[in-house]
Design a protein around this motif. Structure first.
Motif, PDB file in Angstrom:
ATOM      1  N   SER A 151      91.516  81.222  27.946  1.00 49.03           N
ATOM      2  CA  SER A 151      92.403  81.872  26.985  1.00 49.03           C
ATOM      3  C   SER A 151      93.342  80.828  26.381  1.00 49.03           C
ATOM      4  N   SER A 152      93.993  81.198  25.308  1.00 53.07           N
ATOM      5  CA  SER A 152      94.878  80.257  24.609  1.00 53.07           C
ATOM      6  C   SER A 152      95.990  79.706  25.497  1.00 53.07           C
TER       7      SER A 152
ATOM      8  N   THR B   4      87.422  76.329  24.770  1.00 53.43           N
ATOM      9  CA  THR B   4      87.069  77.669  24.282  1.00 53.43           C
ATOM     10  C   THR B   4      85.641  78.027  24.669  1.00 53.43           C
TER      11      THR B   4
END
Length: 53
Positions: free
Chosen positions: A26-27, A21
């Motif tokens: 991004s996730s 992060t």
């Protein structure tokens, strides 16, 4: 089989996710690049042993 996968996912430290992060990933990228790649390396030997058994 589920226990092997659970153990592989738990083997990834939270600092790995924090670092991803911090890099701005991004996730979905974190899951694919960090989590799955490291978890599969931890799970494959146990799965192979289970299939042989």
């Amino acid at each position: 089989m589920a226990e092997n996968v659970r153990g592989g996912l738990q083997s990834i430290s939270s600092t790995q996710l924090e670092a991803a992060t911090a890099l701005g990933l991004s996730s979905p990228l974190i899951v694919v690049l960090m989590v799955l790649s490291q978890a599969l390396r931890a799970v494959v030997p146990a799965m192979v042993g289970q299939f042989i058994g």
